[in-house]
Write a protein that holds these residues in place. Structure first.
Motif, PDB file in Angstrom:
ATOM      1  N   VAL A  97      32.233 -48.443 -20.037  1.00  4.97           N
ATOM      2  CA  VAL A  97      31.293 -49.473 -20.471  1.00  4.97           C
ATOM      3  C   VAL A  97      30.196 -48.789 -21.285  1.00  4.97           C
ATOM      4  CG1 VAL A  97      29.645 -51.212 -19.718  1.00  4.97           C
ATOM      5  CG2 VAL A  97      31.779 -50.878 -18.454  1.00  4.97           C
ATOM      6  N   ILE A  98      30.072 -49.163 -22.534  1.00  3.83           N
ATOM      7  CA  ILE A  98      29.121 -48.524 -23.436  1.00  3.83           C
ATOM      8  C   ILE A  98      27.780 -49.255 -23.371  1.00  3.83           C
ATOM      9  CG2 ILE A  98      28.636 -47.856 -25.807  1.00  3.83           C
ATOM     10  CD1 ILE A  98      30.956 -46.345 -24.537  1.00  3.83           C
ATOM     11  N   LEU A 118      17.485 -35.502 -26.331  1.00  2.33           N
ATOM     12  CA  LEU A 118      18.429 -36.586 -26.592  1.00  2.33           C
ATOM     13  C   LEU A 118      19.866 -36.074 -26.601  1.00  2.33           C
ATOM     14  CD1 LEU A 118      16.609 -38.605 -29.414  1.00  2.33           C
ATOM     15  CD2 LEU A 118      16.534 -38.970 -26.949  1.00  2.33           C
ATOM     16  N   ALA A 119      20.071 -34.900 -27.206  1.00  3.10           N
ATOM     17  CA  ALA A 119      21.427 -34.336 -27.268  1.00  3.10           C
ATOM     18  C   ALA A 119      21.949 -34.002 -25.873  1.00  3.10           C
ATOM     19  CB  ALA A 119      21.427 -33.090 -28.149  1.00  3.10           C
ATOM     20  N   ALA A 120      21.100 -33.389 -25.043  1.00  7.57           N
ATOM     21  CA  ALA A 120      21.510 -33.049 -23.679  1.00  7.57           C
ATOM     22  C   ALA A 120      21.792 -34.305 -22.868  1.00  7.57           C
ATOM     23  CB  ALA A 120      20.424 -32.207 -23.008  1.00  7.57           C
ATOM     24  N   PHE A 121      20.988 -35.338 -23.068  1.00 11.47           N
ATOM     25  CA  PHE A 121      21.167 -36.593 -22.333  1.00 11.47           C
ATOM     26  C   PHE A 121      22.499 -37.246 -22.691  1.00 11.47           C
ATOM     27  CE2 PHE A 121      20.410 -41.172 -21.662  1.00 11.47           C
ATOM     28  CZ  PHE A 121      20.007 -41.155 -20.340  1.00 11.47           C
ATOM     29  N   ILE A 128      26.701 -43.637 -23.041  1.00 15.78           N
ATOM     30  CA  ILE A 128      25.454 -44.096 -23.650  1.00 15.78           C
ATOM     31  C   ILE A 128      25.470 -43.807 -25.141  1.00 15.78           C
ATOM     32  CG2 ILE A 128      22.943 -43.787 -23.702  1.00 15.78           C
ATOM     33  CD1 ILE A 128      23.985 -45.180 -21.203  1.00 15.78           C
ATOM     34  N   ARG A 129      25.064 -44.795 -25.912  1.00 12.47           N
ATOM     35  CA  ARG A 129      24.861 -44.622 -27.338  1.00 12.47           C
ATOM     36  C   ARG A 129      23.387 -44.786 -27.649  1.00 12.47           C
ATOM     37  NH1 ARG A 129      29.936 -48.185 -29.703  1.00 12.47           N
ATOM     38  NH2 ARG A 129      31.593 -46.721 -29.133  1.00 12.47           N
ATOM     39  N   ASN A 271      13.726 -52.153 -16.439  1.00 15.12           N
ATOM     40  CA  ASN A 271      13.860 -51.267 -15.282  1.00 15.12           C
ATOM     41  C   ASN A 271      15.237 -50.627 -15.200  1.00 15.12           C
ATOM     42  OD1 ASN A 271      11.224 -51.853 -14.208  1.00 15.12           O
ATOM     43  ND2 ASN A 271      12.013 -53.863 -13.650  1.00 15.12           N
ATOM     44  N   SER A 272      15.932 -50.554 -16.332  1.00 13.63           N
ATOM     45  CA  SER A 272      17.256 -49.934 -16.351  1.00 13.63           C
ATOM     46  C   SER A 272      17.156 -48.485 -15.888  1.00 13.63           C
ATOM     47  CB  SER A 272      17.842 -49.985 -17.766  1.00 13.63           C
ATOM     48  OG  SER A 272      18.933 -49.102 -17.891  1.00 13.63           O
ATOM     49  N   GLU A 273      18.030 -48.107 -14.970  1.00 11.09           N
ATOM     50  CA  GLU A 273      18.013 -46.738 -14.448  1.00 11.09           C
ATOM     51  C   GLU A 273      18.238 -45.723 -15.563  1.00 11.09           C
ATOM     52  OE1 GLU A 273      20.458 -43.954 -11.216  1.00 11.09           O
ATOM     53  OE2 GLU A 273      20.706 -46.133 -11.224  1.00 11.09           O
ATOM     54  N   VAL A 274      19.095 -46.063 -16.514  1.00  9.15           N
ATOM     55  CA  VAL A 274      19.387 -45.139 -17.609  1.00  9.15           C
ATOM     56  C   VAL A 274      18.145 -44.925 -18.481  1.00  9.15           C
ATOM     57  CG1 VAL A 274      20.765 -44.793 -19.694  1.00  9.15           C
ATOM     58  CG2 VAL A 274      21.831 -45.730 -17.638  1.00  9.15           C
TER      59      VAL A 274
END
Length: 289
Positions: A97-98, A118-121, A128-129, A271-274
């Protein structure tokens, strides 16, 4: 005492997704934009959900929607239900799921300050995009208020807007080490475009000192302004962290009064965890600057 009238009712996932969008944006129009829907459709879906639950989910004021007590409880469960639904289909089909996060940073942050984080994440979160927008802080903040961006890091006046994180941003006057302009009748200024931060402060402070000035160079890029200072095109008011070895700080004794300290602020929607995890990562990076 909160009670759900329809004990045997089944919650509709489409209605729950609409409810989450409205709850997080506080606005039917913005939620409709996020959902690629219309305001009337979103409004009808919320009415259907409230009828299903048997209680109002929002307190409707003139400017902003706020959740009722029942709405607060449902929001917590709705996010869990949607997450479990996505996890099931990811397991069942093997398809990820993207999730897309929309971020906004000033140009000098977007071009180097935040990219390692951002790259490491993204490596840790393959589903995640990231959609990154760079621009002037005021433009980014307006887009954030319109619900077009999920997380922004901007420069603002101290305490101008409430933020999740903030860090001090002292300013200083900068000139080239080989400056030849200080004794000229009119000071040549290197500035950001109109509505850019520091620009009006620069004009105001020099006017207070009754020092004539004129604009010699306008640029949207911090790197471009730094280069113009280095090459002797004029002077500018910039964050202290923007000083290069080829620059010299101008002092109050030379007729350049101290500017009011700015701040770097991070604003986060929802409040998204991501999103919150990424915000914490970025905050740790900025604390080290």
């Amino acid at each position: 005492m909160i009670g759900i009238c329809k004990m045997n009712a089944l919650l509709n996932l489409v209605l729950l997704k609409t409810f989450i969008a409205v709850a997080e944006t506080g606005n039917f129009t913005i939620a409709a934009q996020h959902l690629n829907s219309t305001q009337s459709t979103v409004s009808q879906q919320i009415q259907r959900l409230e009828a299903l639950v048997g209680q109002p989910l929002f307190i409707r004021s003139h400017r902003l929607l706020t959740l009722t007590e029942t709405g607060e409880i449902l929001l917590s469960y709705a996010k869990k239900i949607i997450t479990l639904n996505d996890m099931f289909f990811m397991k069942a089909t093997g398809n990820a799921v993207i999730q897309t996060l929309r971020l906004g940073f000033p140009e000098d942050f977007a071009s180097g300050q935040v990219t390692p984080t951002l790259a490491a994440f993204m490596q840790e979160q393959p589903n995640i995009r990231l959609e990154v927008t760079s621009g002037l802080s005021r433009q980014l903040h307006q887009r954030y208020q319109n619900g077009e961006l999920d997380l922004i890091i901007v420069k603002q006046r101290k305490g101008e807007f409430n933020s999740h994180y903030c860090w001090p941003e002292p300013l200083c006057w900068l000139t080239s080490l080989d400056n030849h302009h200080l004794n000229t009748h009119s000071l040549p200024l290197i500035v950001f475009p109109e509505n850019g931060l520091y620009r009006n402060d620069m004009f105001r402070l020099l006017d207070i000192e009754q020092r004539p000035w004129h604009i010699t160079y306008t640029c949207t890029s911090l790197a471009g302004i730094q280069s113009a200072i280095t090459d002797g095109l004029g002077i500018s008011l910039l964050p202290l962290r923007a000083k290069l070895p080829q620059h010299r700080i101008l002092t109050a004794q030379e007729g350049f009064p101290d500017a009011e300290e700015m701040e770097i602020a991070m604003h986060v929607h929802g409040n998204s965890e991501v999103v919150l995890t990424l915000a914490e990562r970025l905050a740790r990076q900025f604390e080290q600057l």
